[in-house]
Enzyme design. Structure first.
Site, PDB file in Angstrom:
ATOM      1  N   THR A  13      -9.091  -8.072  -6.468  1.00  0.00           N
ATOM      2  CA  THR A  13      -8.043  -9.079  -6.293  1.00  0.00           C
ATOM      3  C   THR A  13      -8.219  -9.819  -4.977  1.00  0.00           C
ATOM      4  O   THR A  13      -8.122 -11.055  -4.920  1.00  0.00           O
ATOM      5  CB  THR A  13      -6.652  -8.417  -6.336  1.00  0.00           C
ATOM      6  OG1 THR A  13      -6.460  -7.800  -7.609  1.00  0.00           O
ATOM      7  CG2 THR A  13      -5.550  -9.438  -6.090  1.00  0.00           C
ATOM      8  N   ARG A  14      -8.509  -9.080  -3.922  1.00  0.00           N
ATOM      9  CA  ARG A  14      -8.650  -9.711  -2.604  1.00  0.00           C
ATOM     10  C   ARG A  14      -9.875 -10.619  -2.549  1.00  0.00           C
ATOM     11  O   ARG A  14      -9.801 -11.743  -2.043  1.00  0.00           O
ATOM     12  CB  ARG A  14      -8.719  -8.635  -1.521  1.00  0.00           C
ATOM     13  CG  ARG A  14      -7.438  -7.820  -1.425  1.00  0.00           C
ATOM     14  CD  ARG A  14      -7.490  -6.807  -0.292  1.00  0.00           C
ATOM     15  NE  ARG A  14      -6.339  -5.923  -0.334  1.00  0.00           N
ATOM     16  CZ  ARG A  14      -5.713  -5.444   0.740  1.00  0.00           C
ATOM     17  NH1 ARG A  14      -6.130  -5.750   1.940  1.00  0.00           N
ATOM     18  NH2 ARG A  14      -4.679  -4.641   0.609  1.00  0.00           N
ATOM     19  N   ARG A  18      -2.109  -8.464  -0.552  1.00  0.00           N
ATOM     20  CA  ARG A  18      -2.102  -7.141  -1.173  1.00  0.00           C
ATOM     21  C   ARG A  18      -3.039  -7.154  -2.356  1.00  0.00           C
ATOM     22  O   ARG A  18      -3.515  -8.180  -2.788  1.00  0.00           O
ATOM     23  CB  ARG A  18      -0.693  -6.783  -1.661  1.00  0.00           C
ATOM     24  CG  ARG A  18       0.291  -6.299  -0.620  1.00  0.00           C
ATOM     25  CD  ARG A  18       0.062  -4.869  -0.149  1.00  0.00           C
ATOM     26  NE  ARG A  18      -0.244  -3.930  -1.210  1.00  0.00           N
ATOM     27  CZ  ARG A  18       0.661  -3.315  -1.978  1.00  0.00           C
ATOM     28  NH1 ARG A  18       1.946  -3.560  -1.811  1.00  0.00           N
ATOM     29  NH2 ARG A  18       0.282  -2.452  -2.909  1.00  0.00           N
ATOM     30  N   CYS A  35       1.853   2.186  10.119  1.00  0.00           N
ATOM     31  CA  CYS A  35       1.071   1.027   9.692  1.00  0.00           C
ATOM     32  C   CYS A  35       1.717  -0.281  10.134  1.00  0.00           C
ATOM     33  O   CYS A  35       1.092  -1.325  10.077  1.00  0.00           O
ATOM     34  CB  CYS A  35       0.889   1.038   8.175  1.00  0.00           C
ATOM     35  SG  CYS A  35       2.338   0.493   7.259  1.00  0.00           S
ATOM     36  N   LYS A  94      -7.468   7.184   6.413  1.00  0.00           N
ATOM     37  CA  LYS A  94      -6.593   6.290   7.173  1.00  0.00           C
ATOM     38  C   LYS A  94      -5.223   6.138   6.515  1.00  0.00           C
ATOM     39  O   LYS A  94      -4.276   5.692   7.169  1.00  0.00           O
ATOM     40  CB  LYS A  94      -7.236   4.924   7.358  1.00  0.00           C
ATOM     41  CG  LYS A  94      -7.393   4.100   6.106  1.00  0.00           C
ATOM     42  CD  LYS A  94      -8.100   2.784   6.407  1.00  0.00           C
ATOM     43  CE  LYS A  94      -8.298   1.947   5.157  1.00  0.00           C
ATOM     44  NZ  LYS A  94      -7.033   1.480   4.568  1.00  0.00           N
ATOM     45  N   ASP A  95      -5.105   6.510   5.230  1.00  0.00           N
ATOM     46  CA  ASP A  95      -3.818   6.412   4.539  1.00  0.00           C
ATOM     47  C   ASP A  95      -2.919   7.618   4.774  1.00  0.00           C
ATOM     48  O   ASP A  95      -1.727   7.576   4.450  1.00  0.00           O
ATOM     49  CB  ASP A  95      -4.036   6.273   3.027  1.00  0.00           C
ATOM     50  CG  ASP A  95      -4.656   4.937   2.642  1.00  0.00           C
ATOM     51  OD1 ASP A  95      -4.640   4.012   3.477  1.00  0.00           O
ATOM     52  OD2 ASP A  95      -5.159   4.824   1.502  1.00  0.00           O
ATOM     53  N   ARG A  98      -2.689  -4.530  12.083  1.00  0.00           N
ATOM     54  CA  ARG A  98      -3.733  -4.269  13.088  1.00  0.00           C
ATOM     55  C   ARG A  98      -4.800  -5.364  13.059  1.00  0.00           C
ATOM     56  O   ARG A  98      -5.177  -5.905  14.099  1.00  0.00           O
ATOM     57  CB  ARG A  98      -4.374  -2.905  12.823  1.00  0.00           C
ATOM     58  CG  ARG A  98      -5.630  -2.627  13.658  1.00  0.00           C
ATOM     59  CD  ARG A  98      -6.367  -1.411  13.135  1.00  0.00           C
ATOM     60  NE  ARG A  98      -6.792  -1.552  11.745  1.00  0.00           N
ATOM     61  CZ  ARG A  98      -7.890  -2.206  11.357  1.00  0.00           C
ATOM     62  NH1 ARG A  98      -8.678  -2.773  12.255  1.00  0.00           N
ATOM     63  NH2 ARG A  98      -8.209  -2.295  10.083  1.00  0.00           N
ATOM     64  N   ARG A  99      -5.282  -5.691  11.861  1.00  0.00           N
ATOM     65  CA  ARG A  99      -6.297  -6.745  11.757  1.00  0.00           C
ATOM     66  C   ARG A  99      -5.721  -8.092  12.167  1.00  0.00           C
ATOM     67  O   ARG A  99      -6.357  -8.860  12.899  1.00  0.00           O
ATOM     68  CB  ARG A  99      -6.820  -6.817  10.317  1.00  0.00           C
ATOM     69  CG  ARG A  99      -7.670  -5.621   9.911  1.00  0.00           C
ATOM     70  CD  ARG A  99      -8.127  -5.728   8.468  1.00  0.00           C
ATOM     71  NE  ARG A  99      -8.916  -4.556   8.087  1.00  0.00           N
ATOM     72  CZ  ARG A  99      -8.795  -3.897   6.955  1.00  0.00           C
ATOM     73  NH1 ARG A  99      -7.891  -4.289   6.059  1.00  0.00           N
ATOM     74  NH2 ARG A  99      -9.558  -2.846   6.694  1.00  0.00           N
ATOM     75  N   SER A 134      -3.026  -6.070   6.836  1.00  0.00           N
ATOM     76  CA  SER A 134      -2.979  -5.130   7.953  1.00  0.00           C
ATOM     77  C   SER A 134      -2.453  -5.785   9.227  1.00  0.00           C
ATOM     78  O   SER A 134      -3.070  -6.718   9.755  1.00  0.00           O
ATOM     79  CB  SER A 134      -4.389  -4.582   8.209  1.00  0.00           C
ATOM     80  OG  SER A 134      -4.498  -4.009   9.484  1.00  0.00           O
ATOM     81  N   ARG A 159      -6.170   8.464  -7.468  1.00  0.00           N
ATOM     82  CA  ARG A 159      -5.509   7.238  -7.874  1.00  0.00           C
ATOM     83  C   ARG A 159      -6.387   6.526  -8.892  1.00  0.00           C
ATOM     84  O   ARG A 159      -7.561   6.835  -9.054  1.00  0.00           O
ATOM     85  CB  ARG A 159      -5.275   6.335  -6.665  1.00  0.00           C
ATOM     86  CG  ARG A 159      -4.272   6.873  -5.664  1.00  0.00           C
ATOM     87  CD  ARG A 159      -4.364   6.091  -4.354  1.00  0.00           C
ATOM     88  NE  ARG A 159      -4.274   4.652  -4.576  1.00  0.00           N
ATOM     89  CZ  ARG A 159      -4.757   3.734  -3.723  1.00  0.00           C
ATOM     90  NH1 ARG A 159      -5.384   4.113  -2.623  1.00  0.00           N
ATOM     91  NH2 ARG A 159      -4.632   2.447  -3.991  1.00  0.00           N
ATOM     92  N   SER A 187      -7.252   3.240  -9.026  1.00  0.00           N
ATOM     93  CA  SER A 187      -8.012   2.069  -8.600  1.00  0.00           C
ATOM     94  C   SER A 187      -9.507   2.360  -8.626  1.00  0.00           C
ATOM     95  O   SER A 187      -9.946   3.513  -8.549  1.00  0.00           O
ATOM     96  CB  SER A 187      -7.589   1.642  -7.194  1.00  0.00           C
ATOM     97  OG  SER A 187      -8.086   2.552  -6.224  1.00  0.00           O
TER      98      SER A 187
END
Length: 316
Positions: A150-151, A145, A238, A79-80, A127-128, A125, A9, A11
């Site tokens: 960005t985060r 996202r 997810c 994990k993806d 989960r988080r 997430s 990818r 990124s």
């Protein structure tokens, strides 16, 4: 042999991970070139992942490029990867695993316990979100996202008080110095497979499979196999708040595989935590056994049904 074409990818994190694998293959004497592949998850950074189809949206385009021969191997954040097998490809190597924990990056160097009630924390997430809500700290969780820059930017410019990301990604990008607290897995269990990479090749490509085999770490493989077997047995994706962590530990007489897992209500109102130990050689069976234990003890009542997930996704 011609250069190995490694699909990645675009990124910064993906190319960093792919370059890490490429460098190790070059050290083994192989020529490697990176081939960028765009995925739907990269092109659409505003729609919630659950609505796009989960983290698997980062995988499908790479698998298509692999299957049709545009690339010879692909590197994924493990994990993806969907738990459902794709007969066209195989995970030929699981390299040594990075830090499995979640990490908090907060304003003013604050830890989770130091954030005031009402502080805003960004995460994409479920989960988080569920596990943080369960801590009862009065924090405001917001959907988020985007890539790592960005985060983190949401904290640096004051739009959020903190964000939670995978420690492994921050370490790989050389940004671990921005972490204000590593979250103890006793409080927040990571996603199954978090911190690990998966090197996929075509199922019928024995040459490339042999080339990447030296990258395999047996302990990492056993751990992620147990975690993903648990996730598959729970039939959770997810959209379900499921955390799991397997560790190879020294038992009384021999090496053992210790597996812990949590299934939480999406709003954090309740959760179910269980653990088992077993033989690393039977990692998949250990994961399935722990999943069945969780289901017997009521895990299915905590996870959203398929219909509830669809309603949530449409609302987002």
């Amino acid at each position: 042999m011609s250069a190995l074409r490694l699909g990645t990818r675009r990124s910064a994190l993906a190319t960093t991970q792919s370059s890490w694998v490429a460098d190790r293959l070059r050290a083994l004497g192989h020529d490697v070139e990176l081939v960028e592949v765009s995925t739907e998850g990269d092109l659409d950074r505003t729609t919630p992942l659950a609505q796009l189809g989960g983290t698997g949206v980062f995988v499908s385009a790479l698998r298509e490029a692999l299957a049709d021969g545009r690339v010879d191997l692909a590197v994924h954040s493990l994990k993806d990867l969907p738990t459902a097998p794709d007969p066209r490809v195989v995970v030929a190597a699981v390299p040594v695993r990075e830090d499995v924990r979640d990490a908090l990056v907060a304003r003013d160097g604050l830890t989770l316990g130091e954030l005031p009630a009402g502080a805003t924390i960004g995460t994409g997430s479920p989960r988080r979100r569920a596990q943080l809500e369960a801590l009862g700290l009065g924090l405001e969780l917001r959907d988020l996202r985007g890539n790592v820059d960005t985060r983190l930017g949401h904290v640096h410019d004051g739009r959020l008080d903190a964000v939670v990301l995978a420690a492994a990604g921050l370490r790989r990008l050389g940004r671990a110095d921005e972490v204000t607290e590593y979250l103890d897995p006793l409080q927040v269990l990571p996603a199954p497979g978090q911190g690990a990479l998966a090197v996929e090749v075509r199922a019928d490509d024995d040459t490339t499979r042999t080339a990447v085999a030296p990258l395999e770490d047996p302990d990492a493989r056993a751990c992620v196999t147990a975690e993903r077997a648990l996730l598959a047995e729970l039939e959770a994706g997810c959209s379900a708040p499921v955390g799991a962590l397997a560790e190879v530990v020294e038992g009384v007489d021999t090496t053992e595989l210790s597996l812990r897992a949590v299934v939480a209500a999406p709003d954090g109102s309740s959760d179910l935590r269980r653990s088992l130990t077993g033989d690393p050689a039977e990692a998949a069976d250990l994961g399935r056994r722990l999943a069945r234990l969780l289901l017997e003890d009521g895990a299915a009542d905590l996870m959203p049904t398929s219909t509830e997930r669809l309603v949530t996704e449409r609302a987002q």
